[in-house]
Enzyme design. Sequence first.
Site, PDB file in Angstrom:
ATOM      1  N   ASN A 190      56.865  88.092  45.309  1.00  0.00           N
ATOM      2  CA  ASN A 190      55.625  87.467  44.822  1.00  0.00           C
ATOM      3  C   ASN A 190      54.468  88.287  45.378  1.00  0.00           C
ATOM      4  O   ASN A 190      53.904  87.965  46.427  1.00  0.00           O
ATOM      5  CB  ASN A 190      55.522  86.015  45.312  1.00  0.00           C
ATOM      6  CG  ASN A 190      56.519  85.115  44.596  1.00  0.00           C
ATOM      7  OD1 ASN A 190      56.869  85.343  43.435  1.00  0.00           O
ATOM      8  ND2 ASN A 190      56.996  84.107  45.299  1.00  0.00           N
ATOM      9  N   LYS A 270      59.207  91.329  40.140  1.00  0.00           N
ATOM     10  CA  LYS A 270      59.378  89.972  39.599  1.00  0.00           C
ATOM     11  C   LYS A 270      58.276  89.815  38.561  1.00  0.00           C
ATOM     12  O   LYS A 270      57.091  89.881  38.903  1.00  0.00           O
ATOM     13  CB  LYS A 270      59.223  88.950  40.726  1.00  0.00           C
ATOM     14  CG  LYS A 270      59.167  87.492  40.264  1.00  0.00           C
ATOM     15  CD  LYS A 270      59.168  86.546  41.470  1.00  0.00           C
ATOM     16  CE  LYS A 270      59.051  85.094  41.064  1.00  0.00           C
ATOM     17  NZ  LYS A 270      59.097  84.180  42.226  1.00  0.00           N
ATOM     18  N   GLU A 274      57.511  82.133  37.527  1.00  0.00           N
ATOM     19  CA  GLU A 274      56.811  81.369  38.561  1.00  0.00           C
ATOM     20  C   GLU A 274      55.398  81.901  38.808  1.00  0.00           C
ATOM     21  O   GLU A 274      54.984  82.139  39.936  1.00  0.00           O
ATOM     22  CB  GLU A 274      57.628  81.368  39.859  1.00  0.00           C
ATOM     23  CG  GLU A 274      58.985  80.692  39.692  1.00  0.00           C
ATOM     24  CD  GLU A 274      59.825  80.613  40.967  1.00  0.00           C
ATOM     25  OE1 GLU A 274      59.588  81.428  41.877  1.00  0.00           O
ATOM     26  OE2 GLU A 274      60.703  79.747  41.034  1.00  0.00           O
ATOM     27  N   ASP A 353      69.356  78.872  41.093  1.00  0.00           N
ATOM     28  CA  ASP A 353      68.582  79.438  42.193  1.00  0.00           C
ATOM     29  C   ASP A 353      69.206  79.151  43.552  1.00  0.00           C
ATOM     30  O   ASP A 353      68.740  78.263  44.256  1.00  0.00           O
ATOM     31  CB  ASP A 353      67.151  78.847  42.123  1.00  0.00           C
ATOM     32  CG  ASP A 353      66.208  79.544  43.089  1.00  0.00           C
ATOM     33  OD1 ASP A 353      66.592  80.565  43.668  1.00  0.00           O
ATOM     34  OD2 ASP A 353      65.083  79.047  43.263  1.00  0.00           O
ATOM     35  N   GLU A 375      72.213  89.654  43.174  1.00  0.00           N
ATOM     36  CA  GLU A 375      71.262  89.194  44.199  1.00  0.00           C
ATOM     37  C   GLU A 375      71.792  87.927  44.856  1.00  0.00           C
ATOM     38  O   GLU A 375      72.027  86.920  44.200  1.00  0.00           O
ATOM     39  CB  GLU A 375      69.883  88.929  43.569  1.00  0.00           C
ATOM     40  CG  GLU A 375      68.860  88.434  44.587  1.00  0.00           C
ATOM     41  CD  GLU A 375      67.464  88.215  43.987  1.00  0.00           C
ATOM     42  OE1 GLU A 375      67.025  89.025  43.133  1.00  0.00           O
ATOM     43  OE2 GLU A 375      66.817  87.222  44.372  1.00  0.00           O
ATOM     44  N   GLU A 381      67.607  79.163  52.111  1.00  0.00           N
ATOM     45  CA  GLU A 381      66.626  78.261  51.507  1.00  0.00           C
ATOM     46  C   GLU A 381      67.212  76.891  51.156  1.00  0.00           C
ATOM     47  O   GLU A 381      66.630  75.858  51.493  1.00  0.00           O
ATOM     48  CB  GLU A 381      66.026  78.926  50.258  1.00  0.00           C
ATOM     49  CG  GLU A 381      65.001  78.069  49.554  1.00  0.00           C
ATOM     50  CD  GLU A 381      64.365  78.776  48.358  1.00  0.00           C
ATOM     51  OE1 GLU A 381      64.688  79.954  48.102  1.00  0.00           O
ATOM     52  OE2 GLU A 381      63.550  78.129  47.678  1.00  0.00           O
TER      53      GLU A 381
HETATM   54  C1  GCV Z   1      60.073  84.562  46.083  1.00  0.00           C
HETATM   55  C2  GCV Z   1      62.757  80.364  44.408  1.00  0.00           C
HETATM   56  C3  GCV Z   1      62.037  80.258  45.713  1.00  0.00           C
HETATM   57  C4  GCV Z   1      60.763  81.079  45.708  1.00  0.00           C
HETATM   58  C5  GCV Z   1      61.134  82.529  45.378  1.00  0.00           C
HETATM   59  C6  GCV Z   1      61.845  82.551  44.035  1.00  0.00           C
HETATM   60  C7  GCV Z   1      62.300  83.945  43.629  1.00  0.00           C
HETATM   61  O1  GCV Z   1      62.045  79.730  43.398  1.00  0.00           O
HETATM   62  O2  GCV Z   1      61.768  78.914  46.001  1.00  0.00           O
HETATM   63  O3  GCV Z   1      60.172  80.983  46.964  1.00  0.00           O
HETATM   64  O4  GCV Z   1      60.004  83.366  45.358  1.00  0.00           O
HETATM   65  O5  GCV Z   1      62.978  81.725  44.100  1.00  0.00           O
HETATM   66  O6  GCV Z   1      63.474  84.229  43.820  1.00  0.00           O
HETATM   67  O7  GCV Z   1      61.507  84.717  43.127  1.00  0.00           O
END
Ligand code: GCV
Length: 666
Positions: A190, A270, A274, A353, A375, A381
Amino acid sequence: MEYTNCWLQYRRISDKNIAELEIYCDLDGKTASCGIEELKIGFQELYGRVVKKVKQETEFKNCEKGILLKITTDISGKEEYCIQCEEGKCVISALTETGILYGVFSVLRNLQIQQVEDFNTWTYAERKSPSNPLRMLNHWDNMDGSIERGYSGESFFFCKNEVLVNERLKAYARMIASVGINGVVLNNVNVKGAATALISERYYEKLQLISELFLSYGIKLFLSINFAAPMELGGLAVADPCNEGVMQWWRKKANEIWDNIPGLGGFLVKADSEGRPGPFTYGRTHADGANMLARAIAPYEGIVIWRCFVYNCQQNWRDTKTDRARAGYDNFMPLDGMFEDNVILQIKNGPMDFQVREPVSPLFGALKNTNMMLELQIAQEYTGQQRHVCYLIPWFQQILGFNTFCKSEHSKVSDIVSGRTYNQKNCGMAAVANTGNDVNWTGHDLAAANLYGFGRLAFDTELNPECIGTEWVLQTFGFHEKVKETILTILMKSWLTYEKYTSPLGIGWMVKPNVHYGPDVDGYEYDRWGTYHRADHKAIGVDRTEMGTGYCSQYNEPLASIFADRKRCPEELLLFFHHVEYDYMLSTGKTVLQHIYDTHFEGAAEAAQFYEMWQKLKGLVDEDCYQRTLERFHHQKEHALEWRDVINSYFYRKTGVDDKKGRLLY
Ligand code: GCV
């Protein structure tokens, strides 16, 4: 102590054999020097033995004892190594210095695993080439020093929008090179605000220092970039990949970047997910976006790693045909064969995810003319955030062993990402990293097993998770039998235990919004109507058959039919694929509801056992580590109870059905 050395502690094995150890080597490259330095540290610590680089390669044949490091063209793989040790004479040979470094680490590892008391009488032979061309860590570190989904402190790459270059970086490079990692993405995918400017003058000097240091350990530096950088950095009006001005901007930028950081490996992107910008804004495809960047960086042998984690989080999940699991395939399958050769699509292991369990993403079995990378996430998480122990390597091994049926042979995920299936060279495995600046690097001392294990597995996908765990325990905690047995038992049970007291039968997502930690059945931020599990008073689960979202048909046969058939679908994924009544009978003779109750009680009890088992190690492991870990196990035990009670009472209230064993559910 600012930080531990995790598994690179080189605990003393014996003082039996303390004569000097001589190294014969003509190589003067930086990577060979790192290998020699490592031998010095290793032998000093393991045996109290002083290592000296004294002689030339030609003198080795006349010597009685010593280690020869040599380049040979008898070995063809760029990162392959060959070790032959007998009676104190040891030859480590390879085509490149990186191969030699891997050979050195293997010698040091094996001395510890085998607890070799006397190097002079050791016989050992090994020849090994890594399974995957790319073996990467993706850090989600932000430039202010925070880490997205980071559970081990702050970043050791960035602080207050500056790049850090210090001793810790070298300790990190040694550690990850020792398990064969050869690529590191420094910053979060991000890419926002200040991070967009990471590819500008201000940061090149420091990045180049990092790149050089990494390269001396066989590791290439990669950077995440912002697709809208031409606008945010360059002041252009658009970031349209088909716009000549945008293309030119990236060509010029690439030239500038590689001028300053000549060893850079490439970009991770990316896009259109999101809230991140991407080609969709301009009506372009992901192939247009990735290829434009790929062409700009091809002259420098740069690689674009383009993520397939693309979905629209604003969708109306109440529509029963809307299915986030479909998104990866729906977005990328139509583009198969359209990507440049220096583009790799990086695909998360599952279609959702990083849940505690998901099916393997159907993209692996579907794409046939596209470079692919797997990946994984070792940052926990959704698997306990490095406060709960959750050794993920057994699961990763299952993912790699999954047969996609894409061809009659070489159709497992491990075949596809290694390049065997379609004869590709740009492919491999990546993991979202679990490190930070905590003293033990990974928050929970036992979470370092995932960092170690990921590297070892990416280097050799045939390794057994228990062997990897054993290696890690021996190197980290030493050779005490009880310590080894206890930690290994906990590690090997931990993933299934975590699954038991959290999310049942593949449903996932029952977590508190945004933080993704702790139980909240309807909580997940995009799930305000319980649509991720579709639980009501009668049934639960998502129908992904043709009658439902149709997701099952994204798999090759016979998988599509197996997943679509309730009776043949693997039970641990039943609720992922099917909407079933709570009284649906499982093969164990239990109803779905009773299974939920039972597993939650079992899982919480197992977490309590972990705490007790750890307490028995007092005095047998380093006291600081003991206390840190004790605190984590105590939290896990308490938190597992909370999970158990929240989940069980939710389903009790929904159904009104008691536990058959008469336990209190609320
Ligand atoms: C880096 C999920 C996580 C996000 C992450 C995203 C991704 O949604 O909660 O924090 O962002 O995956 O893999 O890009």
